[in-house]
Design a protein around this motif. Structure first.
Motif, PDB file in Angstrom:
ATOM      1  N   ALA A 183       0.820  -1.213   0.000  1.00 44.36           N
ATOM      2  CA  ALA A 183       0.000   0.000   0.000  1.00 44.36           C
ATOM      3  C   ALA A 183       0.852   1.260   0.000  1.00 44.36           C
ATOM      4  O   ALA A 183       0.442   2.285  -0.548  1.00 44.36           O
ATOM      5  N   TRP A 198      -0.575  -3.571   3.199  1.00 44.46           N
ATOM      6  CA  TRP A 198      -1.870  -2.968   3.525  1.00 44.46           C
ATOM      7  C   TRP A 198      -2.237  -3.209   4.983  1.00 44.46           C
ATOM      8  O   TRP A 198      -2.763  -2.319   5.652  1.00 44.46           O
ATOM      9  N   GLY A 249      -7.908   0.575   0.022  1.00 44.61           N
ATOM     10  CA  GLY A 249      -7.462  -0.721  -0.479  1.00 44.61           C
ATOM     11  C   GLY A 249      -8.564  -1.487  -1.181  1.00 44.61           C
ATOM     12  O   GLY A 249      -8.337  -2.151  -2.200  1.00 44.61           O
ATOM     13  N   THR A 250      -9.784  -1.385  -0.659  1.00 48.07           N
ATOM     14  CA  THR A 250     -10.914  -2.067  -1.282  1.00 48.07           C
ATOM     15  C   THR A 250     -11.179  -1.526  -2.680  1.00 48.07           C
ATOM     16  O   THR A 250     -11.547  -2.286  -3.590  1.00 48.07           O
ATOM     17  N   ALA A 252      -9.058  -0.565  -4.871  1.00 50.79           N
ATOM     18  CA  ALA A 252      -8.140  -1.228  -5.806  1.00 50.79           C
ATOM     19  C   ALA A 252      -8.642  -2.627  -6.147  1.00 50.79           C
ATOM     20  O   ALA A 252      -8.581  -3.060  -7.312  1.00 50.79           O
ATOM     21  N   LEU A 253      -9.153  -3.339  -5.152  1.00 53.38           N
ATOM     22  CA  LEU A 253      -9.667  -4.683  -5.390  1.00 53.38           C
ATOM     23  C   LEU A 253     -10.932  -4.647  -6.240  1.00 53.38           C
ATOM     24  O   LEU A 253     -11.132  -5.510  -7.111  1.00 53.38           O
ATOM     25  N   SER A 255     -11.645  -2.406  -8.474  1.00 51.33           N
ATOM     26  CA  SER A 255     -11.213  -2.138  -9.842  1.00 51.33           C
ATOM     27  C   SER A 255     -10.718  -3.408 -10.533  1.00 51.33           C
ATOM     28  O   SER A 255     -10.918  -3.608 -11.727  1.00 51.33           O
ATOM     29  N   ALA A 256     -10.085  -4.286  -9.765  1.00 45.04           N
ATOM     30  CA  ALA A 256      -9.546  -5.522 -10.343  1.00 45.04           C
ATOM     31  C   ALA A 256     -10.615  -6.579 -10.581  1.00 45.04           C
ATOM     32  O   ALA A 256     -10.578  -7.285 -11.595  1.00 45.04           O
ATOM     33  N   SER A 286     -12.241   6.766  -3.894  1.00 44.20           N
ATOM     34  CA  SER A 286     -11.010   6.216  -4.467  1.00 44.20           C
ATOM     35  C   SER A 286     -11.249   5.376  -5.714  1.00 44.20           C
ATOM     36  O   SER A 286     -10.295   4.837  -6.284  1.00 44.20           O
ATOM     37  N   LEU A 287     -12.502   5.266  -6.132  1.00 47.22           N
ATOM     38  CA  LEU A 287     -12.862   4.412  -7.259  1.00 47.22           C
ATOM     39  C   LEU A 287     -13.193   5.273  -8.464  1.00 47.22           C
ATOM     40  O   LEU A 287     -13.946   6.252  -8.362  1.00 47.22           O
ATOM     41  N   GLN A 288     -12.635   4.917  -9.600  1.00 50.12           N
ATOM     42  CA  GLN A 288     -12.869   5.722 -10.796  1.00 50.12           C
ATOM     43  C   GLN A 288     -14.294   5.557 -11.318  1.00 50.12           C
ATOM     44  O   GLN A 288     -14.921   4.518 -11.156  1.00 50.12           O
TER      45      GLN A 288
END
Length: 321
Positions: A183, A198, A249-250, A252-253, A255-256, A286-288
């Motif tokens: 992170a 993280w 952190g969530t 990023a997950l 998005s994946a 934090s999410l696009q």
């Protein structure tokens, strides 16, 4: 009494055992202190066996599942590595079977006085978050869901991926080790040997560290939680800090994997919105493309801190696949 199934969750601070009926009804629970990494593998295996024996009914269960915080190989035979457990590339499934056999013969040094006799159960081993995810799929917050992420927040962070209604373990059985994603480059040192993981910013130990820095004295997780529930501003800030890191952190997950839902479990999650409120805000921030996409719901585990042990018992009942 019909067949029963036992699950034992081996975490950083405690060993939790549950007994389920064949229908999956929770019948009993027991907790023993975790001996600690320095005590060595034998002490941990004895604690696991004793916790299991604490919830035996009129005889041994049909099968016993062990949920362990760390890397478990694809075969479910070996525990490879865990930052908070002493096993290193060890045949843990068989070792625990052997420990139960020794206790049954009275040579294991610690079988409960007057405990039940009978055939020893088949033992199943899996990662703790995989166990918790299976429990949530079968009977918890992910029931009926085809795709989900599970994040468990205890001493560290565990994780699991659910796709097409199945827990995905990866090519070598090691999928879902979210807590050790980096992170912060060159960040805080982690017990796993890396830096900036993280879980150093979002976990029970992170909660204690943030509080200690603010107060100048150490409080354990339950003490911080009690203060936060009483409205203490320092404790509330500590939960806001790790909750924000949880949301970042969530994102990023998400998005994946683009899951339908993100389920948050583990002991630290028991505080509910003190943790999840900041996490939801940070996830959305934090999410696009949030104006054009669905942001998955961030929900507490339906089975609470017992999800790992319950999932271990269910996997023992249904067969680890």
């Amino acid at each position: 009494m019909g067949e029963t199934y036992v699950g034992v969750d081996v975490g950083g601070t405690k060993v939790l055992a549950v007994r389920l009926s064949a229908a999956g009804v929770l019948e009993a629970t027991a907790t023993r202190p975790m001996p600690g990494v320095s005590a060595g593998p034998d002490a941990v295996e004895e604690a696991v066996a004793l916790a299991a024996r604490d919830v035996y009914a009129a005889g041994a269960p049909a099968a016993l599942g062990v949920s362990a915080a760390g890397l478990v190989d694809a075969t479910g035979e070996r525990f490879l590595f865990g930052a908070h457990l002493p096993w290193r590339d060890a045949p843990v499934r068989r070792s625990i079977e052997r420990r139960l056999e020794q206790m049954e013969r009275g040579s294991g040094g610690g079988a409960p006085s007057g405990g039940p006799r009978g055939p020893n159960p088949r033992v199943v081993l899996d990662n703790d978050a995989n166990c918790a995810a299976y429990a949530e799929l079968v009977a918890g917050a992910a029931r009926g869901v085809r795709s989900a992420l599970l994040i468990t927040i205890g001493t560290g962070i565990g994780g699991a991926v659910v796709l097409d209604g199945r827990v995905i373990r990866g090519a070598h059985g090691l999928a879902g080790e979210f807590g050790h994603m980096q992170a912060v480059p060159d960040g805080l040192a982690c017990e796993c040997g890396l830096r900036g993981c993280w879980e150093q910013y979002c976990s029970g130990r992170a909660l204690e560290r943030v509080t200690r820095v603010a107060l100048g004295r150490h409080l354990d997780g339950p003490e911080v939680t009690a203060l936060a529930l009483a409205g203490d501003q320092v404790a509330l800030h500590s939960f806001a800090s790790i909750g924000t890191w949880l949301g970042v952190g969530t994102a990023a997950l998400v998005s994946a994997f683009d899951p339908e839902v993100v389920v948050v479990g583990g002991g630290v999650s028991a505080v509910g919105d003190l943790l999840l409120g900041p996490a939801r805000r940070a996830l959305a921030g934090s999410l696009q493309g949030t104006a054009y996409r669905s942001v998955p719901e961030l929900v507490p585990a339906g089975l609470g801190p017992e999800a790992g042990a319950i999932g271990a018992a269910l996997l023992a009942r249904d067969g680890r696949s």
